[in-house]
Design a protein around this motif. Sequence first.
Motif, PDB file in Angstrom:
ATOM      1  N   UNK A  69       0.959  -1.371  -0.138  1.00  0.00           N
ATOM      2  CA  UNK A  69       0.425  -0.299   0.131  1.00  0.00           C
ATOM      3  C   UNK A  69       0.794   1.361   0.401  1.00  0.00           C
ATOM      4  N   UNK A  70       1.693   1.057   0.517  1.00  0.00           N
ATOM      5  CA  UNK A  70       3.172   2.000   0.289  1.00  0.00           C
ATOM      6  C   UNK A  70       3.551   2.400  -1.048  1.00  0.00           C
ATOM      7  N   UNK A  71       3.507   4.292  -1.649  1.00  0.00           N
ATOM      8  CA  UNK A  71       4.248   3.700  -3.017  1.00  0.00           C
ATOM      9  C   UNK A  71       5.854   3.660  -3.874  1.00  0.00           C
ATOM     10  N   UNK A  72       5.962   2.947  -2.997  1.00  0.00           N
ATOM     11  CA  UNK A  72       7.571   2.465  -2.561  1.00  0.00           C
ATOM     12  C   UNK A  72       7.056   1.555  -3.368  1.00  0.00           C
ATOM     13  N   UNK A  73       8.415   0.515  -4.828  1.00  0.00           N
ATOM     14  CA  UNK A  73       8.010  -0.597  -4.678  1.00  0.00           C
ATOM     15  C   UNK A  73       9.263  -1.995  -3.982  1.00  0.00           C
ATOM     16  N   UNK A  74       7.992  -2.323  -3.557  1.00  0.00           N
ATOM     17  CA  UNK A  74       8.383  -3.409  -2.337  1.00  0.00           C
ATOM     18  C   UNK A  74       9.246  -4.822  -3.147  1.00  0.00           C
ATOM     19  N   UNK A  75      10.249  -5.136  -2.341  1.00  0.00           N
ATOM     20  CA  UNK A  75      10.902  -6.201  -3.175  1.00  0.00           C
ATOM     21  C   UNK A  75      11.610  -6.862  -1.390  1.00  0.00           C
ATOM     22  N   UNK A  76      10.781  -7.736  -1.304  1.00  0.00           N
ATOM     23  CA  UNK A  76      10.945  -8.911   0.257  1.00  0.00           C
ATOM     24  C   UNK A  76      11.310 -10.852   0.026  1.00  0.00           C
ATOM     25  N   UNK A  77      12.170 -10.859   1.110  1.00  0.00           N
ATOM     26  CA  UNK A  77      12.448 -12.002   1.434  1.00  0.00           C
ATOM     27  C   UNK A  77      11.043 -13.091   2.123  1.00  0.00           C
TER      28      UNK A  77
END
Length: 676
Positions: free
Chosen positions: A267-275
């Motif tokens: 929901x944040x305007x940032x790109x998610x890169x999650x492990x």
Amino acid sequence: MANYQDQVETLPGVGPKRAEALHALNIFTIEDLVTYYPYRYEDLAVRTPQESLDGDKVTFKGIVSTPAVVRRFGKRSQTYFGLMVDQANIRVNFFNQPWLAKNIVVDQELAVYGTYNAAKASLTGIKLVTASSDELAAIYPASKEINAKTIQNLIELAWSQVRGTLPSLVPASIRNKYRLLDRNQQVEWMQFPPDPYHAKQARRSTAFEEFYIFQMRLQLLKLSDQSFAGEEIKVNLQRWQAFKDQLPFKLTTAQERVVGEILNDQQRPLHMNRLLQGDVGSGKTVVAALAMYAVVTAGLQATLMAPTEILAQQHAQGLAKLFDQAGVDLRVELLTAGLKTSQRRQILADLEVGDIDILIGTHALLQPDVHFHHLGLVVIDEQHRFGVNQRSKLREGGVNPDVLAMTATPIPRTLSITAYGEMDISIIDQLPAGRKPIETRWLNHGQLDLALAFMAEQLAQGAQAYVVAPLIEESEVLDVQNAQAVAIQLTESFPKYQVGLLHGRLSNAEKQALMADFKANRIQILVATTVVEVGVDVANASLMLILDADRFGLAQLHQLRGRVGRGERQSYAFLIADPKTDYGRARLEAMVATNDGFKLAEEDLKLRGPGDILGTKQSGVPEFRVGDPIKDLTMLTIAQQEAIATVEESAWDNQEENQALVAYLSQSMAQYRHFD
Ligand code: ADP
Ligand code: MG
């Protein structure tokens, strides 16, 4: 007077040839040169035989008692003489250095550095030294083109010119907090330590500096990755929650936490890169389902990539069922290599206009003709199975979709903050309630009958079993079990039960049919090669028998074992093996000792070193020159925290105390980008 930023060519004595040799060692500027650290030190302090231990490298000083004798054996030679050291007559031997003989004069004082042999009262000489009292000699990594002595001389020369002028890279506040040296002191004691204590101090500061710079780079990469084209996903929370309420089970606390972390990112305007890390059976799939559904409620598409066809099929069926049972209306499709052309064309067309909400597949998803209408999330299951390239390929797919990578191979801290440092990490550190820990036994081949008898009992109680054999056909090279022979044998031994054989040479349809039969309990014993290694989920299977278990790596064994222990039944794993090496025994002992994948991964890292865990090429663990990411893990962790704290401060890059750091990073980041 030189400046530390000057090129090495500006030093007297560095012509084009020498400069080239230095460049090959990654030494370009004077700063590079003076921070070209020795990899070890030799303690040249003079000692007596009494205070030396057998095998020590020591310097003895004494009076030459017998003249040097040179013996030649073809090209080789031995030079020996007597040295009176502190009442003891030591025989000194030098190999292949006959020219030394002329320096050995009876009744004269002499100091020799070498390896002490206490029993023989002898010293195997390494070199003659000028005996000063306290001296640590730095040993440099050198090359064919330039020797260590030349490097050392150049460092001395350069240091005499720039000494005291190096700005510190680690901000003063952090240095004060951890009692770290300022950079000039640090370099001085790395290069010319007065004694081991100061060498240690300098090493500590240098290792921290190295870790901190590394972590700063990661933090900056992360910031730049987040800042471009991240998308705020307008999740319909009401619909999302309704789905979550309809799940067939209650999420564990750990699942709730990671679901929250992911939803927050989305929901944040940032790109998610999650492990997303979670031990086998910890329930990552449902977390992925919630993340994918969140995207779907926002009118976007999601995709899930699995490493094998079996797993992709299982996910497609499982997810479709999960959504269906919860009364959620969406379209899940499976894209695999085995589809008919017409089917494939239809799926791709529907995908492109947005009629498909969730697309599941294998590598087939990476084909250039796969176009999404609007992709909002990429989930990569068992991500350690994919090469780094494939990860980035999916990320490039059209827009910049959020990425959720999942892995059941627990990643030791060292790796998670180096190799995966640019990702945010969520951890499911809890298994669903009611799971009973798997009981693991290690038996030798002679005890196989015991395991089979136990298996008979379990089958009689309605359980199902996996039997894993390493290869499908007899091989002369490897004395391994033959899965086909095993299947035949088991069919004879267990006439009341159905035995299936799953291996890599079956077609996808055959594999799928076998798995369906096993799931439906039409097959009770599934003999398999490592095809079952990842992800396969059959709750009623509670027994795992692994033949020649010592042929598997620790991570693989843990993955295999993770196929059981998924339901209400008490589960068992039998490891049948007669390991021939200590390493083999150590792996089996570790498996018996714990069910905890994180502990096993740490153990594996200790047994093998970081390069091997994910394959050297893919591990992505950077080489540090001074710090050791395993031994200095605490320091690495602190460096990470401090780097995060640094970039979180507003306008950190304008602050006075960070200026040298900013200059250093912008220079080296420019180089780094160039490589990509
Ligand atoms: P993995 O993390 O290894 O991918 P899965 O997602 O395959 O694990 O889940 C393992 C099994 O546990 C599945 O059968 C799944 O339905 C079940 N499961 C997942 N979460 C829960 C939960 N909170 N309570 C009970 N069972 C669960
Ligand atoms: Mg899984």
